[in-house]
Design an enzyme around this catalytic site. Sequence first.
Site, PDB file in Angstrom:
ATOM      1  CB  ALA B  17      -0.936  -0.005   1.204  1.00 37.62           C
ATOM      2  CG  ASP B  66       9.056 -11.159   3.347  1.00 39.90           C
ATOM      3  OD1 ASP B  66       8.502 -11.272   2.228  1.00 39.90           O
ATOM      4  OD2 ASP B  66      10.089 -11.784   3.653  1.00 39.90           O
ATOM      5  CB  VAL B  67       3.469 -10.964   0.842  1.00 34.25           C
ATOM      6  CG1 VAL B  67       2.661  -9.750   1.232  1.00 34.25           C
ATOM      7  CG2 VAL B  67       4.269 -10.733  -0.426  1.00 34.25           C
ATOM      8  CB  SER B 145      -1.993  -8.193 -14.494  1.00 32.67           C
ATOM      9  OG  SER B 145      -1.565  -7.697 -15.748  1.00 32.67           O
ATOM     10  CE1 TYR B 158       2.818  -8.831 -12.331  1.00 33.35           C
ATOM     11  CE2 TYR B 158       1.812  -8.719 -14.506  1.00 33.35           C
ATOM     12  CZ  TYR B 158       1.927  -8.240 -13.211  1.00 33.35           C
ATOM     13  OH  TYR B 158       1.142  -7.185 -12.801  1.00 33.35           O
ATOM     14  CB  ALA B 159       1.190 -14.170 -17.748  1.00 32.53           C
ATOM     15  CB  THR B 161       1.622 -15.155 -10.358  1.00 30.00           C
ATOM     16  OG1 THR B 161       1.854 -13.879 -10.983  1.00 30.00           O
ATOM     17  CG2 THR B 161       2.932 -15.902 -10.216  1.00 30.00           C
ATOM     18  CB  ILE B 191      -2.686   1.322 -13.848  1.00 29.46           C
ATOM     19  CG1 ILE B 191      -3.831   0.325 -14.082  1.00 29.46           C
ATOM     20  CG2 ILE B 191      -3.109   2.407 -12.850  1.00 29.46           C
ATOM     21  CD1 ILE B 191      -5.064   0.875 -14.757  1.00 29.46           C
TER      22      ILE B 191
END
Lengths: 78, 251
Positions: B17, B66-67, B145, B158-159, B161, B191
Amino acid sequence: MSSIEERVKKIVAEQLGVKEEDVKPEASFVEDLGADSLDTVELVMALEEEFETEIPDEEAEKITTVQLAIDYIKDNLG
Amino acid sequence: MTLQISLEGKVALVTGASRGIGAAIANMLGGMGATVIGTATSLPGAEKISTRFADAGIAGAGKVLDVTSAESISELHVAIKNEFGAPAILVNNAGITKDNLLMRMKDDEWDSVVSTNLTAVYRMSKACLRDMTKARWGRIINISSVVGSMGNAGQSNYAATKAGVAGFARSLAAEVGSRGITINTVAPGFIDTDMTKVLPEAQRELLLGKIPLGRLGSPEEIASVVSFLASDAGGYVTGETIHVNGGMYMA
């Protein structure tokens, strides 16, 4: 203070929305009391809170009847 | 009847955030009355969030998370419960990219993206679900995304996930729907954030040509969709992926 049996039965009745007199020791949560798999997970959560303990997942899976729940609590908290 | 969007009395947890889309989401949920916990990876980042909230009159705080660490998630969850109460709204926004052609991709580029973008969603959701089922009300919103649906050369990790979180949301929505908990995915297109600022000018121009609305989206335009889903107004939407991309991909 009510006995472990009474406390377990009360929680089972509350969680599964059944009458306390239907919560017989031999009753299976799924087959006799109409619980689905998520209900049984929530039931274990409620037992954990009532008895202030943590029930490991592998133990929780074995608790399928009212008597097994009572036995588990007695063995682990008695 | 007016749109029911007040979040008074609700605790919202937003990962990632400190800037970009996550910052806009945290601010907007706070503006709707929620107590917001925004997470950052560093202490200065968390302090900046706290300051931002204080300036905007938002209840809540910035916290370090830390995720990718199960321990860090569990510690934060306990701390939030003690200080603010159990989160009723979880926004899984934290995400990273490590782009590379697959034939050049290193295991750590794959693993770190999967860990931050997908495994973290599993862990965070699991941590928050217990209290949501007890409350018979909950909202989990994953930020995916457009790339998760369209694909994009150089972003196979990335895609994967981002498509993964949408499937996760559909399954979990089926699991806990009976407890008044909704799980949804918001899939932003391009964005205007730090993540897209690094794109070369030529690629930017090319992209804009493919967007019917002819511009990049703003973080607030994602935040408003998330806010709708978080509110009672969005209560009958679950398991859904909502695309917010100016028309570049119409599902």
